[in-house]
Design a protein around this motif. Structure first.
Motif, PDB file in Angstrom:
ATOM      1  N   GLU A  14       0.818  -1.207   0.000  1.00 34.16           N
ATOM      2  CA  GLU A  14       0.000   0.000   0.000  1.00 34.16           C
ATOM      3  C   GLU A  14       0.853   1.258   0.000  1.00 34.16           C
ATOM      4  O   GLU A  14       2.067   1.212   0.117  1.00 34.16           O
ATOM      5  CB  GLU A  14      -0.956  -0.009   1.204  1.00 34.16           C
ATOM      6  CG  GLU A  14      -0.265  -0.008   2.556  1.00 34.16           C
ATOM      7  CD  GLU A  14      -0.058  -1.397   3.137  1.00 34.16           C
ATOM      8  OE1 GLU A  14      -0.403  -1.581   4.317  1.00 34.16           O
ATOM      9  OE2 GLU A  14       0.476  -2.265   2.432  1.00 34.16           O
ATOM     10  N   ASP A  15       0.199   2.414  -0.115  1.00 34.44           N
ATOM     11  CA  ASP A  15       0.919   3.683  -0.255  1.00 34.44           C
ATOM     12  C   ASP A  15       1.861   3.965   0.904  1.00 34.44           C
ATOM     13  O   ASP A  15       2.909   4.582   0.721  1.00 34.44           O
ATOM     14  CB  ASP A  15      -0.072   4.843  -0.392  1.00 34.44           C
ATOM     15  CG  ASP A  15      -0.773   4.848  -1.750  1.00 34.44           C
ATOM     16  OD1 ASP A  15      -0.276   4.173  -2.670  1.00 34.44           O
ATOM     17  OD2 ASP A  15      -1.822   5.522  -1.869  1.00 34.44           O
ATOM     18  N   HIS A  17       3.509   1.771   2.686  1.00 36.05           N
ATOM     19  CA  HIS A  17       4.502   0.707   2.844  1.00 36.05           C
ATOM     20  C   HIS A  17       5.889   1.211   2.470  1.00 36.05           C
ATOM     21  O   HIS A  17       6.043   2.064   1.601  1.00 36.05           O
ATOM     22  CB  HIS A  17       4.106  -0.467   1.942  1.00 36.05           C
ATOM     23  CG  HIS A  17       4.763  -1.768   2.279  1.00 36.05           C
ATOM     24  ND1 HIS A  17       6.060  -2.055   1.917  1.00 36.05           N
ATOM     25  CD2 HIS A  17       4.298  -2.871   2.920  1.00 36.05           C
ATOM     26  CE1 HIS A  17       6.367  -3.290   2.318  1.00 36.05           C
ATOM     27  NE2 HIS A  17       5.314  -3.795   2.937  1.00 36.05           N
TER      28      HIS A  17
END
Length: 199
Positions: A14-15, A17
């Motif tokens: 995800e963004d 991460h």
């Protein structure tokens, strides 16, 4: 410099991460995208990785969780010759992962062959996807240097890992160990080796 291929695990990264931050911070890096992040299939994921490696010529790998097993599955395949080195962060144990996510993963069995490229495995003391004993075992089988990140969970967003400078330092260590590769012949296969060092 050889490109850096980012290999996420189940569900992608995800963004927030650290792998997504890596793509922003390092212009030479690129995501190896998959058609289905929610239902990983080894042969499909590996075919995509091998195609990207062929296009790149040679590359480094930075993998997380199931992506580590994807990278390790290259052992014994021609595409492995294109890998300069691999940073394998929080590899998952298929036995555990399949129990946590029943029916979602078709990845066969854990890869056990020694990797023909330099590798560093980063793991933790409290990763619910891989026990410390199993982490140590697979790092040894893969012939990887093992770095213990302490109480770092699965080294993901839930464990508090967004942008992760420690990963950048580990990668610099890996690159330093590969600069001599063009000057020596490839190593012969062995029964596996492993080393342990503090994170």
């Amino acid at each position: 410099m050889a490109p850096v291929l980012i290999l996420p695990g189940l569900f992608g990264s995800e963004d927030a991460h650290w792998q997504t931050a890596w793509l922003r911070d390092h212009p030479e890096s690129r995501l190896v995208g998959q058609d289905n992040w929610d239902h990983p299939h080894l042969s499909l994921w590996r075919a995509r990785l091998e195609a990207v490696l062929e296009d790149a010529g040679e590359a480094y790998i930075v993998a997380h969780s199931l992506g580590c097993l994807l990278a390790a599955s290259l052992a014994g395949r021609p595409a492995a010759a294109r890998v300069r080195g691999a940073l394998l962060v929080a590899p998952c144990d298929l036995l555990v992962t399949e129990k946590l996510h029943p029916g979602q993963i078709a990845f066969g069995t854990m890869p056990t062959a020694e990797l023909p490229f330099p590798s560093i495995v980063v793991g933790s003391l409290n990763d619910h996807y891989m026990s410390l004993d199993r982490l140590t075992l697979f790092a040894r089988l893969w012939g990887s240097e093992l770095r213990n990140a302490g109480l770092a969970g699965h080294v993901n967003v839930a464990s508090g890992y967004g942008r992760w400078p420690g990963g950048y330092r580990a990668f610099e260590t890996l690159k330093a160990r590969t600069r001599h590769l063009d000057k020596i012949p490839p190593k012969k296969p062995s029964l596996g080796r492993g080393a342990s060092s503090a994170w």
